[in-house]
Design a protein around this motif. Structure first.
Motif, PDB file in Angstrom:
ATOM      1  N   GLY A  99       2.210  -2.875   0.259  1.00 21.46           N
ATOM      2  CA  GLY A  99       3.314  -2.600  -0.656  1.00 21.46           C
ATOM      3  C   GLY A  99       2.801  -2.574  -2.080  1.00 21.46           C
ATOM      4  O   GLY A  99       1.594  -2.515  -2.316  1.00 21.46           O
ATOM      5  N   TYR A 100       3.715  -2.621  -3.033  1.00 28.22           N
ATOM      6  CA  TYR A 100       3.242  -2.618  -4.416  1.00 28.22           C
ATOM      7  C   TYR A 100       4.253  -3.234  -5.376  1.00 28.22           C
ATOM      8  O   TYR A 100       5.436  -3.344  -5.087  1.00 28.22           O
ATOM      9  CB  TYR A 100       2.887  -1.207  -4.877  1.00 28.22           C
ATOM     10  N   ARG A 155       0.443   7.870   1.133  1.00 29.84           N
ATOM     11  CA  ARG A 155       1.626   7.113   0.723  1.00 29.84           C
ATOM     12  C   ARG A 155       1.506   6.658  -0.724  1.00 29.84           C
ATOM     13  O   ARG A 155       2.496   6.568  -1.445  1.00 29.84           O
ATOM     14  CB  ARG A 155       1.844   5.921   1.660  1.00 29.84           C
ATOM     15  N   THR A 156       0.272   6.349  -1.156  1.00 35.00           N
ATOM     16  CA  THR A 156       0.039   5.995  -2.554  1.00 35.00           C
ATOM     17  C   THR A 156       0.368   7.174  -3.467  1.00 35.00           C
ATOM     18  O   THR A 156       0.949   7.001  -4.543  1.00 35.00           O
ATOM     19  CB  THR A 156      -1.430   5.583  -2.776  1.00 35.00           C
ATOM     20  N   VAL A 157       0.006   8.360  -3.019  1.00 36.22           N
ATOM     21  CA  VAL A 157       0.288   9.570  -3.797  1.00 36.22           C
ATOM     22  C   VAL A 157       1.790   9.707  -4.041  1.00 36.22           C
ATOM     23  O   VAL A 157       2.240   9.982  -5.162  1.00 36.22           O
ATOM     24  CB  VAL A 157      -0.256  10.823  -3.068  1.00 36.22           C
ATOM     25  N   ASP A 158       2.584   9.496  -2.985  1.00 36.81           N
ATOM     26  CA  ASP A 158       4.037   9.576  -3.135  1.00 36.81           C
ATOM     27  C   ASP A 158       4.570   8.456  -4.026  1.00 36.81           C
ATOM     28  O   ASP A 158       5.417   8.672  -4.899  1.00 36.81           O
ATOM     29  CB  ASP A 158       4.714   9.484  -1.764  1.00 36.81           C
ATOM     30  N   ALA A 159       4.053   7.249  -3.804  1.00 37.05           N
ATOM     31  CA  ALA A 159       4.598   6.076  -4.491  1.00 37.05           C
ATOM     32  C   ALA A 159       4.250   6.043  -5.977  1.00 37.05           C
ATOM     33  O   ALA A 159       5.069   5.599  -6.795  1.00 37.05           O
ATOM     34  CB  ALA A 159       4.093   4.803  -3.809  1.00 37.05           C
ATOM     35  N   ILE A 160       3.049   6.515  -6.352  1.00 38.92           N
ATOM     36  CA  ILE A 160       2.672   6.476  -7.766  1.00 38.92           C
ATOM     37  C   ILE A 160       3.586   7.368  -8.587  1.00 38.92           C
ATOM     38  O   ILE A 160       3.847   7.098  -9.771  1.00 38.92           O
ATOM     39  CB  ILE A 160       1.182   6.870  -7.963  1.00 38.92           C
ATOM     40  N   LYS A 182       4.610  -2.059 -16.596  1.00 37.55           N
ATOM     41  CA  LYS A 182       3.976  -1.253 -17.635  1.00 37.55           C
ATOM     42  C   LYS A 182       2.468  -1.482 -17.681  1.00 37.55           C
ATOM     43  O   LYS A 182       1.720  -0.685 -18.249  1.00 37.55           O
ATOM     44  CB  LYS A 182       4.594  -1.552 -19.000  1.00 37.55           C
ATOM     45  N   LYS A 183       2.006  -2.564 -17.036  1.00 36.32           N
ATOM     46  CA  LYS A 183       0.565  -2.857 -16.994  1.00 36.32           C
ATOM     47  C   LYS A 183      -0.153  -2.073 -15.891  1.00 36.32           C
ATOM     48  O   LYS A 183      -1.378  -1.964 -15.898  1.00 36.32           O
ATOM     49  CB  LYS A 183       0.331  -4.354 -16.789  1.00 36.32           C
ATOM     50  N   GLY A 184       0.593  -1.559 -14.907  1.00 36.88           N
ATOM     51  CA  GLY A 184      -0.052  -0.794 -13.855  1.00 36.88           C
ATOM     52  C   GLY A 184       0.699  -0.799 -12.542  1.00 36.88           C
ATOM     53  O   GLY A 184       1.765  -1.407 -12.398  1.00 36.88           O
ATOM     54  N   TYR A 185       0.073  -0.092 -11.587  1.00 31.40           N
ATOM     55  CA  TYR A 185       0.584   0.027 -10.217  1.00 31.40           C
ATOM     56  C   TYR A 185      -0.331  -0.824  -9.349  1.00 31.40           C
ATOM     57  O   TYR A 185      -1.502  -0.508  -9.159  1.00 31.40           O
ATOM     58  CB  TYR A 185       0.544   1.497  -9.814  1.00 31.40           C
ATOM     59  N   PHE A 186       0.200  -1.940  -8.840  1.00 32.99           N
ATOM     60  CA  PHE A 186      -0.597  -2.908  -8.102  1.00 32.99           C
ATOM     61  C   PHE A 186      -0.322  -2.779  -6.603  1.00 32.99           C
ATOM     62  O   PHE A 186       0.733  -3.210  -6.122  1.00 32.99           O
ATOM     63  CB  PHE A 186      -0.288  -4.328  -8.583  1.00 32.99           C
ATOM     64  N   ARG A 187      -1.270  -2.158  -5.877  1.00 30.53           N
ATOM     65  CA  ARG A 187      -1.172  -2.072  -4.421  1.00 30.53           C
ATOM     66  C   ARG A 187      -1.552  -3.429  -3.852  1.00 30.53           C
ATOM     67  O   ARG A 187      -2.617  -3.968  -4.171  1.00 30.53           O
ATOM     68  CB  ARG A 187      -2.124  -1.028  -3.859  1.00 30.53           C
ATOM     69  N   VAL A 230      10.355  20.663 -16.639  1.00 31.53           N
ATOM     70  CA  VAL A 230       9.538  19.631 -16.004  1.00 31.53           C
ATOM     71  C   VAL A 230       8.737  18.896 -17.076  1.00 31.53           C
ATOM     72  O   VAL A 230       8.126  19.522 -17.948  1.00 31.53           O
ATOM     73  CB  VAL A 230       8.568  20.238 -14.970  1.00 31.53           C
ATOM     74  N   LYS A 231       8.755  17.571 -17.019  1.00 32.56           N
ATOM     75  CA  LYS A 231       7.982  16.753 -17.948  1.00 32.56           C
ATOM     76  C   LYS A 231       6.700  16.288 -17.260  1.00 32.56           C
ATOM     77  O   LYS A 231       6.697  16.017 -16.046  1.00 32.56           O
ATOM     78  CB  LYS A 231       8.797  15.556 -18.417  1.00 32.56           C
ATOM     79  N   TYR A 232       5.631  16.170 -18.030  1.00 37.01           N
ATOM     80  CA  TYR A 232       4.343  15.728 -17.509  1.00 37.01           C
ATOM     81  C   TYR A 232       3.984  14.395 -18.162  1.00 37.01           C
ATOM     82  O   TYR A 232       3.938  14.290 -19.391  1.00 37.01           O
ATOM     83  CB  TYR A 232       3.259  16.765 -17.795  1.00 37.01           C
ATOM     84  N   ILE A 233       3.741  13.377 -17.330  1.00 40.33           N
ATOM     85  CA  ILE A 233       3.376  12.060 -17.859  1.00 40.33           C
ATOM     86  C   ILE A 233       2.180  11.505 -17.091  1.00 40.33           C
ATOM     87  O   ILE A 233       1.956  11.836 -15.926  1.00 40.33           O
ATOM     88  CB  ILE A 233       4.551  11.062 -17.797  1.00 40.33           C
ATOM     89  N   LYS A 234       1.430  10.646 -17.760  1.00 39.73           N
ATOM     90  CA  LYS A 234       0.201  10.093 -17.180  1.00 39.73           C
ATOM     91  C   LYS A 234       0.518   8.970 -16.199  1.00 39.73           C
ATOM     92  O   LYS A 234       1.384   8.124 -16.449  1.00 39.73           O
ATOM     93  CB  LYS A 234      -0.705   9.573 -18.299  1.00 39.73           C
ATOM     94  N   ALA A 235      -0.188   8.961 -15.075  1.00 38.78           N
ATOM     95  CA  ALA A 235       0.032   7.953 -14.032  1.00 38.78           C
ATOM     96  C   ALA A 235      -0.317   6.553 -14.521  1.00 38.78           C
ATOM     97  O   ALA A 235      -1.222   6.354 -15.343  1.00 38.78           O
ATOM     98  CB  ALA A 235      -0.809   8.288 -12.799  1.00 38.78           C
ATOM     99  N   LEU A 236       0.397   5.574 -13.992  1.00 36.00           N
ATOM    100  CA  LEU A 236       0.035   4.180 -14.213  1.00 36.00           C
ATOM    101  C   LEU A 236      -1.356   3.916 -13.639  1.00 36.00           C
ATOM    102  O   LEU A 236      -1.739   4.522 -12.632  1.00 36.00           O
ATOM    103  CB  LEU A 236       1.032   3.254 -13.508  1.00 36.00           C
ATOM    104  N   PRO A 237      -2.119   3.007 -14.240  1.00 34.14           N
ATOM    105  CA  PRO A 237      -3.400   2.622 -13.637  1.00 34.14           C
ATOM    106  C   PRO A 237      -3.178   2.025 -12.250  1.00 34.14           C
ATOM    107  O   PRO A 237      -2.230   1.267 -12.038  1.00 34.14           O
ATOM    108  CB  PRO A 237      -3.943   1.560 -14.600  1.00 34.14           C
ATOM    109  N   ILE A 238      -4.030   2.382 -11.306  1.00 35.00           N
ATOM    110  CA  ILE A 238      -3.901   1.903  -9.927  1.00 35.00           C
ATOM    111  C   ILE A 238      -4.912   0.802  -9.653  1.00 35.00           C
ATOM    112  O   ILE A 238      -6.113   0.971  -9.890  1.00 35.00           O
ATOM    113  CB  ILE A 238      -4.113   3.049  -8.923  1.00 35.00           C
ATOM    114  N   LYS A 239      -4.430  -0.330  -9.158  1.00 32.70           N
ATOM    115  CA  LYS A 239      -5.310  -1.436  -8.781  1.00 32.70           C
ATOM    116  C   LYS A 239      -4.898  -1.944  -7.408  1.00 32.70           C
ATOM    117  O   LYS A 239      -3.707  -2.161  -7.139  1.00 32.70           O
ATOM    118  CB  LYS A 239      -5.228  -2.588  -9.791  1.00 32.70           C
TER     119      LYS A 239
END
Length: 231
Positions: free
Chosen positions: A184-185, A153-158, A189-194, A59-68
């Protein structure tokens, strides 16, 4: 660690899905949660539920995209916002328009893949590409829910968005197939835009990945490599 995947359908039509990556002692709890999700989904009661449990070695561990979160008053405004984000990533307008046509049609279990010419690259146009073997850390889930960054749903989608961008996808456009969930979103690479009101209630949903090109190895990683997304 173990991967647990759930898929529910009715008369062959996809209703809901979900997955977890958990330690052995958490399997029973995770299976119960996914079963409840399948049985109580707003899209209807399934006549088929499949739950698969398999051991994962790496399993690989990576940092989440910033959420806006971007609040929009209606679908027209929301789609203009989404289009602007995608244009800044070099996605041609006509390709973005085609992506919206795909998600508005709905009915796919996975994601469509579009190159910058607007050509679809996934082999199975009905199934699409399914991003699997993902989960978020407990700390990230807690932060999203407690700090008001999003919903379950954000938890799943991120998890999906972070993995696909990490593996080199230029951008992702997504609306939910849940009838009442209109947020939606767009992920880059700049982030996760809800984006609120990216579709209207009772409309279908879908997912599109934008790429310059894609090879079989990247598709294999999207579908099979295991990732936990962290703070």
């Amino acid at each position: 660690m173990f991967s647990i995947k759930m898929r529910a359908s009715k008369k062959g039509k996809h209703i809901s899905g979900g997955e977890r990556l958990v330690e052995k002692g958490e399997i029973e709890k995770a299976v119960t949660e996914l079963l409840k999700k399948a049985l109580n989904h707003e899209n209807g009661e399934p006549d088929f539920i499949n739950i698969k449990v398999e051991k994962v070695d790496k399993v690989k561990y990576i940092k989440a995209l910033p959420i806006k979160t971007i609040e929009c008053k209606d679908k027209k405004e929301a789609r203009a916002v989404a289009k602007n984000i995608l244009l800044k990533e070099g996605i041609p307008e006509e390709v973005i328009d085609k992506a919206f046509e795909i998600i508005d049609k709905g009915g796919m279990r996975g994601a469509a893949i579009l190159n910058l010419k607007g050509e679809r690259l996934e082999e199975d146009k009905e199934r699409g590409i399914r991003v699997k073997n993902i989960d978020v850390s407990k700390e990230l889930k807690e932060k999203i829910l407690k700090d008001g960054l999003g919903t379950e749903r954000t938890v799943d989608a991120i998890a999906i968005a972070t993995k696909v961008i990490h593996l080199g996808i230029i951008a992702e456009l997504c609306t939910s197939d849940n009838k009442s969930y209109t947020t939606g979103y767009v992920a880059t690479k700049k982030g996760y835009f809800r984006i609120t009101n990216l579709k209207n209630p009772n409309e279908p949903g879908g997912r599109v990945f934008f790429v310059k090109d894609i090879d079989k190895e990247t598709i294999k990683k999207l579908e099979n490599e295991s990732y936990i997304i962290t703070l």
